[in-house]
Scaffold this motif. Structure first.
Motif, short mmCIF file in Angstrom:
data_model
loop_
_atom_site.label_atom_id
_atom_site.label_comp_id
_atom_site.label_asym_id
_atom_site.label_seq_id
_atom_site.Cartn_x
_atom_site.Cartn_y
_atom_site.Cartn_z
N GLY A 162 -8.14 -44.74 -37.73
CA GLY A 162 -8.00 -43.38 -37.21
C GLY A 162 -7.73 -43.29 -35.73
N HIS A 163 -7.78 -44.41 -35.02
CA HIS A 163 -7.51 -44.39 -33.58
C HIS A 163 -6.01 -44.33 -33.31
N ASP A 164 -5.66 -43.74 -32.21
CA ASP A 164 -4.29 -43.79 -31.71
C ASP A 164 -4.37 -44.51 -30.37
N MET A 165 -3.96 -45.77 -30.37
CA MET A 165 -4.08 -46.62 -29.20
C MET A 165 -2.69 -46.99 -28.70
N PRO A 166 -2.58 -47.48 -27.48
CA PRO A 166 -1.25 -47.89 -26.99
C PRO A 166 -0.57 -48.85 -27.97
N GLY A 167 0.68 -48.54 -28.28
CA GLY A 167 1.45 -49.38 -29.19
C GLY A 167 1.23 -49.10 -30.66
N MET A 168 0.21 -48.31 -30.98
CA MET A 168 -0.06 -47.98 -32.37
C MET A 168 0.67 -46.67 -32.69
N VAL A 169 1.44 -46.68 -33.76
CA VAL A 169 2.14 -45.46 -34.16
C VAL A 169 1.08 -44.42 -34.48
N ALA A 170 1.10 -43.32 -33.73
CA ALA A 170 0.09 -42.28 -33.88
C ALA A 170 0.25 -41.56 -35.21
N LEU A 171 -0.85 -41.05 -35.73
CA LEU A 171 -0.81 -40.31 -36.99
C LEU A 171 0.10 -39.08 -36.86
N GLY A 172 0.06 -38.44 -35.71
CA GLY A 172 0.95 -37.29 -35.48
C GLY A 172 2.41 -37.70 -35.49
N THR A 173 2.70 -38.86 -34.95
CA THR A 173 4.08 -39.37 -34.95
C THR A 173 4.54 -39.63 -36.38
N LEU A 174 3.66 -40.19 -37.19
CA LEU A 174 4.01 -40.41 -38.59
C LEU A 174 4.29 -39.08 -39.29
N GLY A 175 3.49 -38.08 -38.98
CA GLY A 175 3.71 -36.76 -39.57
C GLY A 175 5.05 -36.17 -39.18
N ARG A 176 5.41 -36.30 -37.91
CA ARG A 176 6.72 -35.81 -37.45
C ARG A 176 7.84 -36.61 -38.09
N ALA A 177 7.65 -37.92 -38.21
CA ALA A 177 8.68 -38.79 -38.79
C ALA A 177 8.93 -38.45 -40.25
N GLU A 178 7.88 -38.09 -40.97
CA GLU A 178 8.03 -37.73 -42.39
C GLU A 178 8.90 -36.50 -42.58
N LYS A 179 8.91 -35.61 -41.59
CA LYS A 179 9.68 -34.37 -41.68
C LYS A 179 11.07 -34.48 -41.06
N ALA A 180 11.30 -35.52 -40.30
CA ALA A 180 12.56 -35.65 -39.55
C ALA A 180 13.59 -36.46 -40.34
N THR A 181 14.86 -36.22 -40.00
CA THR A 181 15.96 -37.02 -40.56
C THR A 181 16.99 -37.23 -39.46
N GLY A 182 17.93 -38.11 -39.75
CA GLY A 182 19.04 -38.35 -38.83
C GLY A 182 18.58 -38.77 -37.45
N ARG A 183 19.24 -38.23 -36.44
CA ARG A 183 18.98 -38.63 -35.04
C ARG A 183 17.53 -38.40 -34.62
N GLU A 184 16.94 -37.31 -35.08
CA GLU A 184 15.55 -37.04 -34.70
C GLU A 184 14.64 -38.14 -35.24
N PHE A 185 14.81 -38.50 -36.49
CA PHE A 185 14.01 -39.59 -37.06
C PHE A 185 14.30 -40.90 -36.34
N GLU A 186 15.56 -41.17 -36.08
CA GLU A 186 15.95 -42.42 -35.43
C GLU A 186 15.31 -42.56 -34.05
N ARG A 187 15.21 -41.45 -33.32
CA ARG A 187 14.54 -41.48 -32.02
C ARG A 187 13.05 -41.80 -32.20
N ILE A 188 12.41 -41.15 -33.17
CA ILE A 188 10.99 -41.41 -33.45
C ILE A 188 10.80 -42.87 -33.85
N LEU A 189 11.66 -43.36 -34.72
CA LEU A 189 11.57 -44.75 -35.19
C LEU A 189 11.74 -45.73 -34.04
N THR A 190 12.80 -45.57 -33.25
CA THR A 190 13.05 -46.54 -32.17
C THR A 190 11.96 -46.47 -31.11
N ASP A 191 11.51 -45.26 -30.75
CA ASP A 191 10.43 -45.15 -29.76
C ASP A 191 9.15 -45.79 -30.29
#
Length: 186
Positions: A108-137
Motif C-alpha cells: 500500500g505504500h507509494d515510494m520513490p520508483g514504485m508505481v503509485a496506486l493512483g498512477t495505476l488507476g489513471r493508466a487503466e483509464k488512459a489509452t494512446g499517447r496519454e497511457f504511453e506517457r504514464i507507462l514511460t514515466d
C-alpha cells in the motif's frame, strides 16, 4: 485452494524428514551458519521493497497491450513484464531462503520508483499517447530507482545470492532504461 496445497506440501515435507530421521538417513548437520544467517538487514529490506516495486511495475506493463497504439512500446512493455516476473520469482525465492516471513511491510505504500496506486488507476483509464506517457514515466522511475536500490544492496548486503541478483537486476534496469529512451524518442 492455495492454502490447502501449501499445507499439504508442508505436511509431506515434514513426513519425509521424519521418515529420514527414523531410518537413519537424515542429512548430516551443515557446519557453519545456515544460509538464512548470511542474510543481513539490508538484504531482507531490499528484497521486501523490490517485490512490491516489481509487482506494481508488472501491473503497469500488463496494461500496455490494450492501452498503447505504439508497437515498439508494447514490445518493450512485454519484455519488461517478462523480466519483472522472472525477478519476482527469484526475489520470492530469496525471501524464502532468508527465513524472513512475507509480511509485506511496504504493501500500500507509494515510494520513490514504485508505481503509485493512483498512477495505476489513471493508466487503466488512459489509452494512446496519454497511457504511453504514464507507462514511460512509470517505467523510467521504476528502473532508475531499482538501479539505485540494487547498487546499495551490492554495497551493503551480506548474502551472495542477494548481491548477485541485485547486480543482475541493476544491469537489466540500465539496459531497459536505454531501450526506453530509444523507444520514447522514435
Amino acid at each position: 485452494m492455495q492454502l490447502r496445497r501449501h499445507l499439504l506440501i508442508r505436511w509431506t515435507v515434514r513426513a519425509l524428514l521424519a521418515a529420514l530421521v527414523v531410518t537413519g538417513c537424515a542429512p548430516q548437520p551443515v557446519t557453519g551458519p545456515p544460509r538464512a544467517a548470511a542474510f543481513n538487514a539490508t538484504d531482507t529490506a531490499w528484497i521486501q521493497l523490490m517485490i512490491p516495486m516489481n509487482e506494481r511495475a508488472r501491473l503497469l506493463t500488463g496494461l500496455a497491450p490494450s492501452h498503447t497504439t505504439d508497437p515498439a512500446l508494447a514490445d518493450l512493455a512485454a519484455r519488461t513484464g517478462t523480466r519483472l516476473e522472472e525477478e519476482l520469482t527469484r526475489l520470492r525465492g530469496l525471501l524464502d531462503l532468508s527465513g524472513v516471513p512475507d509480511t509485506r511491510p511496504h504493501e500500500g505504500h507509494d515510494m520513490p520508483g514504485m508505481v503509485a496506486l493512483g498512477t495505476l488507476g489513471r493508466a487503466e483509464k488512459a489509452t494512446g499517447r496519454e497511457f504511453e506517457r504514464i507507462l514511460t514515466d512509470g517505467l523510467r522511475a521504476h528502473l532508475a530507482q531499482s538501479g539505485t536500490l540494487c547498487a546499495s544492496e551490492r554495497t551493503s548486503g551480506g548474502a551472495k545470492e542477494a548481491k548477485d541478483l541485485a547486480a543482475a537486476i541493476e544491469r537489466s534496469a540500465a539496459r531497459e532504461l536505454d531501450r526506453l529512451g530509444t523507444t520514447a524518442r522514435s
